[in-house]
Design an enzyme around this catalytic site. Structure first.
Site, PDB file in Angstrom:
ATOM      1  N   LYS A 130       0.770  -1.129  -0.326  1.00 39.22           N
ATOM      2  CA  LYS A 130      -0.001  -0.072  -0.024  1.00 39.22           C
ATOM      3  C   LYS A 130       0.946   1.437  -0.028  1.00 39.22           C
ATOM      4  O   LYS A 130       0.353   2.295  -0.486  1.00 39.22           O
ATOM      5  CB  LYS A 130      -1.017  -0.069   1.023  1.00 39.22           C
ATOM      6  CG  LYS A 130      -2.252  -1.232   0.995  1.00 39.22           C
ATOM      7  CD  LYS A 130      -3.280  -0.906   1.928  1.00 39.22           C
ATOM      8  CE  LYS A 130      -4.100  -1.796   1.602  1.00 39.22           C
ATOM      9  NZ  LYS A 130      -4.071  -3.239   1.520  1.00 39.22           N
TER      10      LYS A 130
HETATM   11  C1  LIG Z   1      -4.486  -4.300   0.993  1.00 43.18           C
HETATM   12  C2  LIG Z   1      -3.675  -5.736   0.945  1.00 43.18           C
HETATM   13  C3  LIG Z   1      -4.091  -6.655  -0.011  1.00 43.18           C
HETATM   14  C4  LIG Z   1      -5.327  -6.521  -0.796  1.00 43.18           C
HETATM   15  O1  LIG Z   1      -5.268  -5.815  -1.705  1.00 43.18           O
HETATM   16  P1  LIG Z   1      -6.483  -4.876  -2.692  1.00 43.18           P
HETATM   17  O2  LIG Z   1      -6.175  -3.612  -3.385  1.00 43.18           O
HETATM   18  O3  LIG Z   1      -7.553  -4.645  -1.439  1.00 43.18           O
HETATM   19  O4  LIG Z   1      -7.131  -6.046  -3.334  1.00 43.18           O
HETATM   20  C5  LIG Z   1      -3.371  -7.695  -0.116  1.00 43.18           C
HETATM   21  N1  LIG Z   1      -2.277  -7.988   0.647  1.00 43.18           N
HETATM   22  C6  LIG Z   1      -1.701  -6.999   1.592  1.00 43.18           C
HETATM   23  C7  LIG Z   1      -0.494  -7.221   2.291  1.00 43.18           C
HETATM   24  C8  LIG Z   1      -2.565  -5.993   1.846  1.00 43.18           C
HETATM   25  O5  LIG Z   1      -2.232  -4.780   2.603  1.00 43.18           O
END
Ligand SMILES: *Cc1c(COP(=O)(O)O)cnc(C)c1O
Length: 492
Positions: A130
């Site tokens: 993120k």
């Molecule tokens: C947020 C997240 C996801 C999922 O991503 P999306 O964009 O919500 O589909 C997968 N793995 C980790 C470690 C995350 O923080």
């Protein structure tokens, strides 16, 4: 480049990138999409092979953010994607790659084999992917606010990943404050330390006496008070923000360019998925002309997306049917970005998008399988968009973590393990498969310990973060208290 809501009525106004930058949902409840996707030519793709990550980000973003002057956009991408930000535990030359690709090996595929790569996206300050988009968002927000002499108070709830990525992206930024609610004593010691050790005066950690749902209810209650929200200049950084998606498009290009020598080659991606933000960016890269063969959505036990891509039925779950799993950032029962893909699947028929997502609210889902009584037959077209899917369980995660460590000497986190497990079910002989690594194992050490019998290594600088002084307030789950706390600290 002009943008419109997925639910826009015919003839409604369009917006520029800067107009939708700070926002989330469109006023009609839909999500913003560009009217058409910008295209990338073969010659451009060739030229992009030689670029640094920051320059590539600039080239991709300028196709979308056409109202930000080039020189300013270039400065923002360079400020964001520097080795100083993306360097956790890696050698300097590897860090310069920002999202390096690692070949695990050749894996069996029907009729042959396929190389399987991990693309490392979690070397930002909070050790999860993120950061890739959120760091860019922090710089874009600061830039846009300064231009208008405006301020923004970000108010959100987190059970871990999103909140810390937002705080590390916005810390020290001019014109921005972050009020982040988290359930008191319910996050892991590592996650708590990551957030609460921030001493920046524009970051406010509020530990709510309750569970995550109480935090979310408080955010809703405060946001529903529109006069308060306006006066306090409250905004969000949730995963539906368009700029976040655009920043994620960049690493699909990067992964493709690193895995291929020429543009006649195709690659596939497998994406550990929850809110459909990450894989939606892959869909957009493919719509721009990037030669992607398959886009595989990997889910855990919370398999809303897998069910859709297998059956054409989208059936959201309530909070009670959402499992708490060992890949918690994918414990999502309703995928907030899914509407963007459905809009493309329906040929941007906004009246039908509106009708289907109204049905999600009233009846909990829709059915595009084409069976008698269904809402349409567009599921038949899903293959044209390259989508496939699969799911994984706690046992699968443990086995995959063990196997990848034993056979390849690489330790992966639980979310990435969901991805690797599902990727192996979708290999095509000769087509490279890239699994997006979405977090470092140190973030989910409990499961690493269960799988391997030893701790995950922590990147340098994270060794003793639990012992750092923490800055937070504890508050009862009370809307009135929350509002007066915010007002007191914004002075508005
Ligand atoms: C947020 C997240 C996801 C999922 O991503 P999306 O964009 O919500 O589909 C997968 N793995 C980790 C470690 C995350 O923080």
């Amino acid at each position: 480049m002009q943008y419109q809501s997925t639910r826009a009525a015919a003839g409604s106004a369009v917006s520029a990138f800067s107009d939708i930058l700070l926002g989330g949902l469109a006023p009609d409840g839909g999500l913003y999409l560009p009217l058409t996707y910008p295209q990338v030519s073969g010659a451009e793709l060739d030229a992009w092979r030689r670029l640094s990550y920051a320059d590539l980000a600039y080239e991709v973003l300028r196709k979308f953010a056409t109202d930000i002057p080039d020189a300013e956009l270039r400065a923002l991408t360079h400020k964001t994607y520097t080795a100083a930000v993306y360097c956790n535990g890696r050698a300097a030359d590897d860090a310069a790659d920002i999202t390096p690709l690692h070949l695990l090996g050749q894996f069996e595929a029907p009729g042959g084999s396929a190389p399987l790569f991990l693309q490392s996206l979690s070397n930002g300050p909070t050790l999860a992917f993120k950061d890739m988009a959120m760091q860019m968002l922090g710089n874009l927000f600061e830039y846009a606010l300064a231009k208008n002499g405006a301020e923004l108070n970000i108010f959100g709830a987190t059970s871990g990943d999103t909140g810390s990525a937002a705080e590390y992206a916005m810390r020290g930024k001019q014109g921005i404050r972050v009020f982040m609610l988290s359930p008191h004593k319910k996050m892991s010691a590592f996650q708590t330390a990551q957030m609460f050790s921030l001493q920046d005066p524009n970051i406010f950690n509020i530990a709510v006496e309750g569970v995550f749902d109480d935090c979310q209810d408080l955010v809703k209650a405060v946001s529903n008070d529109l006069p308060f929200k306006q006066r306090q200049k409250i905004g969000t950084v949730n995963s539906i923000n368009w700029a976040r998606i655009v920043a994620q498009v960049v690493y699909y290009f990067r992964g493709y360019l690193l895995a291929t020598q020429e543009n006649t080659q195709k690659v596939s991606f497998t994406v550990p998925s929850g809110n459909f933000g990450n894989i939606c960016a892959g869909h957009i890269a493919r719509m721009m002309g990037l030669p992607i063969d398959k886009l595989v959505a990997a889910t855990n036990e919370n398999d809303v997306l897998d069910e859709f891509f297998r059956t054409g039925v989208y059936r959201v779950r309530g909070a009670k049917q959402t499992y708490h799993t060992s890949s918690p950032s994918m414990d999502i029962s309703k995928a907030s970005n899914f509407e963007r893909f459905i809009a493309d699947l329906l040929g941007r028929d906004s009246a039908r998008v509106r009708q289907l997502f109204h049905k999600v609210e009233t009846e909990g889902g829709f059915d595009l399988s084409g069976k008698p009584g269904s809402d349409g037959d567009e599921f038949a077209r899903v293959g044209q968009f390259g989508f496939a899917s699969g799911k994984s369980t706690h046992r699968d995660r443990l086995e995959t973590i063990r196997e990848i460590e034993d056979d390849y000497g690489v330790m992966i986190d639980t979310h990435t393990a969901d991805g690797v497990k599902v990727a192996r079910e979708h290999l095509t002989a000769g087509v490279p498969m890239i699994v997006l690594e979405t977090a470092l194992p140190a973030k989910f050490n409990e499961t690493i310990l269960e799988a391997l019998g030893r701790d995950a290594e922590r990147p340098a600088g994270f060794d003793h973060i639990e012992e750092l002084p923490q800055r937070f307030v504890v508050m009862a789950a009370d809307v009135g208290l929350m509002k007066s706390y915010i007002a007191e600290h914004t002075g508005l």
